[in-house]
Design a protein around this motif. Sequence first.
Motif, PDB file in Angstrom:
ATOM      1  N   GLN A  45       6.057 -13.598 -28.316  1.00 50.81           N
ATOM      2  CA  GLN A  45       7.748 -13.084 -28.346  1.00 50.81           C
ATOM      3  C   GLN A  45       7.584 -11.710 -27.236  1.00 50.81           C
ATOM      4  OE1 GLN A  45      10.370 -14.274 -30.213  1.00 50.81           O
ATOM      5  NE2 GLN A  45      11.419 -12.476 -30.565  1.00 50.81           N
ATOM      6  N   SER A  46       8.185 -11.578 -26.280  1.00 53.65           N
ATOM      7  CA  SER A  46       8.915 -10.362 -25.398  1.00 53.65           C
ATOM      8  C   SER A  46       9.859  -9.741 -25.974  1.00 53.65           C
ATOM      9  CB  SER A  46       8.869 -11.329 -24.161  1.00 53.65           C
ATOM     10  OG  SER A  46       8.968 -11.418 -23.750  1.00 53.65           O
ATOM     11  N   ARG A  47      10.166  -8.613 -24.792  1.00 58.66           N
ATOM     12  CA  ARG A  47      11.604  -8.192 -25.125  1.00 58.66           C
ATOM     13  C   ARG A  47      11.549  -7.429 -23.732  1.00 58.66           C
ATOM     14  NH1 ARG A  47      13.140  -2.483 -26.221  1.00 58.66           N
ATOM     15  NH2 ARG A  47      10.740  -1.771 -26.050  1.00 58.66           N
ATOM     16  N   SER A  48      13.087  -7.502 -23.338  1.00 58.87           N
ATOM     17  CA  SER A  48      13.101  -6.640 -22.309  1.00 58.87           C
ATOM     18  C   SER A  48      12.880  -4.890 -22.661  1.00 58.87           C
ATOM     19  CB  SER A  48      14.544  -6.407 -21.524  1.00 58.87           C
ATOM     20  OG  SER A  48      15.716  -6.999 -22.789  1.00 58.87           O
ATOM     21  N   GLU A  49      13.141  -4.014 -21.322  1.00 60.27           N
ATOM     22  CA  GLU A  49      13.194  -2.957 -21.421  1.00 60.27           C
ATOM     23  C   GLU A  49      14.274  -2.367 -21.255  1.00 60.27           C
ATOM     24  OE1 GLU A  49      10.731  -1.219 -22.219  1.00 60.27           O
ATOM     25  OE2 GLU A  49       9.181  -3.137 -21.850  1.00 60.27           O
ATOM     26  N   PHE A  50      14.467  -0.612 -22.016  1.00 59.72           N
ATOM     27  CA  PHE A  50      15.685   0.732 -21.886  1.00 59.72           C
ATOM     28  C   PHE A  50      15.364   1.080 -20.912  1.00 59.72           C
ATOM     29  CE2 PHE A  50      15.698  -0.128 -26.469  1.00 59.72           C
ATOM     30  CZ  PHE A  50      17.168  -0.481 -26.728  1.00 59.72           C
ATOM     31  N   PRO A  51      16.292   1.897 -20.286  1.00 58.41           N
ATOM     32  CA  PRO A  51      16.268   2.403 -18.776  1.00 58.41           C
ATOM     33  C   PRO A  51      15.196   3.601 -19.202  1.00 58.41           C
ATOM     34  CG  PRO A  51      18.710   1.624 -19.045  1.00 58.41           C
ATOM     35  CD  PRO A  51      18.037   1.452 -20.543  1.00 58.41           C
ATOM     36  N   ALA A  52      14.319   3.648 -17.818  1.00 60.06           N
ATOM     37  CA  ALA A  52      13.793   4.998 -17.775  1.00 60.06           C
ATOM     38  C   ALA A  52      14.645   6.119 -18.876  1.00 60.06           C
ATOM     39  CB  ALA A  52      13.012   5.073 -16.810  1.00 60.06           C
ATOM     40  N   THR A  53      15.990   6.325 -18.581  1.00 60.06           N
ATOM     41  CA  THR A  53      16.286   7.046 -18.705  1.00 60.06           C
ATOM     42  C   THR A  53      16.805   7.159 -20.205  1.00 60.06           C
ATOM     43  OG1 THR A  53      18.715   6.628 -18.013  1.00 60.06           O
ATOM     44  CG2 THR A  53      16.709   8.766 -16.811  1.00 60.06           C
ATOM     45  N   VAL A  54      17.106   6.000 -20.863  1.00 59.96           N
ATOM     46  CA  VAL A  54      17.622   6.000 -22.403  1.00 59.96           C
ATOM     47  C   VAL A  54      15.789   6.017 -23.462  1.00 59.96           C
ATOM     48  CG1 VAL A  54      18.500   4.653 -24.066  1.00 59.96           C
ATOM     49  CG2 VAL A  54      19.449   4.959 -21.575  1.00 59.96           C
ATOM     50  N   THR A  55      16.191   7.290 -24.256  1.00 63.43           N
ATOM     51  CA  THR A  55      14.871   7.053 -24.737  1.00 63.43           C
ATOM     52  C   THR A  55      14.943   7.585 -25.829  1.00 63.43           C
ATOM     53  OG1 THR A  55      14.737   8.982 -24.190  1.00 63.43           O
ATOM     54  CG2 THR A  55      13.702   8.166 -22.623  1.00 63.43           C
ATOM     55  N   ALA A  56      16.362   7.491 -26.792  1.00 61.55           N
ATOM     56  CA  ALA A  56      16.578   7.419 -28.388  1.00 61.55           C
ATOM     57  C   ALA A  56      17.509   6.673 -28.844  1.00 61.55           C
ATOM     58  CB  ALA A  56      16.882   9.165 -28.508  1.00 61.55           C
ATOM     59  N   PRO A  57      17.245   6.350 -29.965  1.00 65.38           N
ATOM     60  CA  PRO A  57      18.756   5.634 -30.304  1.00 65.38           C
ATOM     61  C   PRO A  57      20.040   6.225 -30.446  1.00 65.38           C
ATOM     62  CG  PRO A  57      16.935   6.074 -32.118  1.00 65.38           C
ATOM     63  CD  PRO A  57      16.768   7.173 -31.087  1.00 65.38           C
ATOM     64  N   VAL A  58      21.062   7.107 -29.579  1.00 61.71           N
ATOM     65  CA  VAL A  58      21.778   8.374 -29.183  1.00 61.71           C
ATOM     66  C   VAL A  58      21.492   9.564 -28.525  1.00 61.71           C
ATOM     67  CG1 VAL A  58      23.588   9.079 -30.744  1.00 61.71           C
ATOM     68  CG2 VAL A  58      22.488   7.901 -32.024  1.00 61.71           C
ATOM     69  N   GLN A  59      22.071   9.371 -27.587  1.00 57.62           N
ATOM     70  CA  GLN A  59      22.099  10.599 -26.636  1.00 57.62           C
ATOM     71  C   GLN A  59      22.988  10.596 -25.934  1.00 57.62           C
ATOM     72  OE1 GLN A  59      18.372   8.426 -24.658  1.00 57.62           O
ATOM     73  NE2 GLN A  59      19.700   9.393 -23.040  1.00 57.62           N
ATOM     74  N   TYR A  60      22.762  12.250 -25.237  1.00 60.20           N
ATOM     75  CA  TYR A  60      23.773  12.671 -23.714  1.00 60.20           C
ATOM     76  C   TYR A  60      23.092  11.642 -23.010  1.00 60.20           C
ATOM     77  CZ  TYR A  60      25.605  15.304 -27.495  1.00 60.20           C
ATOM     78  OH  TYR A  60      26.763  16.233 -28.920  1.00 60.20           O
ATOM     79  N   GLY A  61      24.133  11.473 -22.474  1.00 59.15           N
ATOM     80  CA  GLY A  61      23.619  10.619 -20.995  1.00 59.15           C
ATOM     81  C   GLY A  61      23.742  11.880 -19.635  1.00 59.15           C
ATOM     82  N   GLU A  62      23.960  11.811 -19.018  1.00 61.96           N
ATOM     83  CA  GLU A  62      23.330  12.568 -17.986  1.00 61.96           C
ATOM     84  C   GLU A  62      24.063  13.475 -17.266  1.00 61.96           C
ATOM     85  OE1 GLU A  62      21.629   9.984 -14.525  1.00 61.96           O
ATOM     86  OE2 GLU A  62      19.809  10.254 -15.684  1.00 61.96           O
ATOM     87  N   ARG A  63      25.931  12.983 -16.865  1.00 56.64           N
ATOM     88  CA  ARG A  63      26.450  13.674 -16.954  1.00 56.64           C
ATOM     89  C   ARG A  63      26.571  14.962 -18.027  1.00 56.64           C
ATOM     90  NH1 ARG A  63      28.112   8.153 -15.449  1.00 56.64           N
ATOM     91  NH2 ARG A  63      29.423   8.461 -17.037  1.00 56.64           N
ATOM     92  N   PHE A  64      26.871  14.794 -18.653  1.00 61.04           N
ATOM     93  CA  PHE A  64      26.647  15.618 -19.431  1.00 61.04           C
ATOM     94  C   PHE A  64      25.659  16.832 -19.746  1.00 61.04           C
ATOM     95  CE2 PHE A  64      26.521  17.361 -23.691  1.00 61.04           C
ATOM     96  CZ  PHE A  64      27.776  16.997 -24.256  1.00 61.04           C
ATOM     97  N   GLY A  65      24.592  16.373 -19.497  1.00 62.97           N
ATOM     98  CA  GLY A  65      23.997  17.177 -18.914  1.00 62.97           C
ATOM     99  C   GLY A  65      24.028  18.295 -17.559  1.00 62.97           C
ATOM    100  N   ALA A  66      24.537  17.409 -17.062  1.00 67.03           N
ATOM    101  CA  ALA A  66      25.189  18.220 -15.532  1.00 67.03           C
ATOM    102  C   ALA A  66      25.481  19.287 -15.986  1.00 67.03           C
ATOM    103  CB  ALA A  66      25.231  16.910 -14.259  1.00 67.03           C
ATOM    104  N   TRP A  67      27.268  19.008 -17.071  1.00 65.77           N
ATOM    105  CA  TRP A  67      28.187  20.308 -17.234  1.00 65.77           C
ATOM    106  C   TRP A  67      26.936  21.342 -17.492  1.00 65.77           C
ATOM    107  CZ3 TRP A  67      32.936  21.458 -15.941  1.00 65.77           C
ATOM    108  CH2 TRP A  67      33.140  20.775 -15.472  1.00 65.77           C
TER     109      TRP A  67
END
Length: 222
Positions: free
Chosen positions: A161-183
């Motif tokens: 039984q295996s699972r694919s991986e989330f993108p490296a920047t997605v580390t929490a169940p709910v979070q703000y994205g990179e463009r939001f952080g850039a602002w």
Amino acid sequence: MENRDLFHIRDVSQLKCTEEQVLQISKGDPEIAAFITSLLTHIEQLNQRIQELERQLGQNSQNSSKPPSSDGFRKPPKNSRQSGGKKGAPLGHKGHTLRMTDQPDHVVIQQLVACPCCYFSLCDVPSTSYERRQVFDLPPQRLEVTEYRTEQKRCPHCLTQSRSEFPATVTAPVQYGERFGAWAVYLTQYQLLPLDRVCKFFFDLLGQRPSEGTLLRLIRFC
């Protein structure tokens, strides 16, 4: 100079009397003469002091050896326009006038449904030409939510039984994205707005208010 002449002098530089004039004014009284002489001397000293202060107030970094930092709030404005020129931007200044685009995002036809003279219906009459005007504006702002889902599968060969991986920047169940952080970085680090005002800005613009701790984490990440 007669006694009454003293009361008609508006320029203190004119208050200069010879010894004979002082004696004439004082009518020979030595105490009055001494008082008048002392008074005129004091007025002359004050007049010289006023002229010196006016000279110092008129000095700046452009007409004296004073450094520019000493100008304070009285810094002379830099005039980049040539004397005698027309009003407007300085010569050589590149303008930033809006120019029409041939590919607008939206086209709104203001329909002419009736003749303004006889009120005859023009709904089925084709247009002979158009007159264009364009409005450049910001689109309505809203946060876009992207949901990432990882797949879970069982290998039919080895039964793992295996699972694919989330993108490296997605580390929490709910979070703000990179463009939001850039602002957040732009507003706090370049525009130097306080964290509380940036939080209020996002709430007014997007309806979502991050905490100050979230902004600090986004800044450190960026």
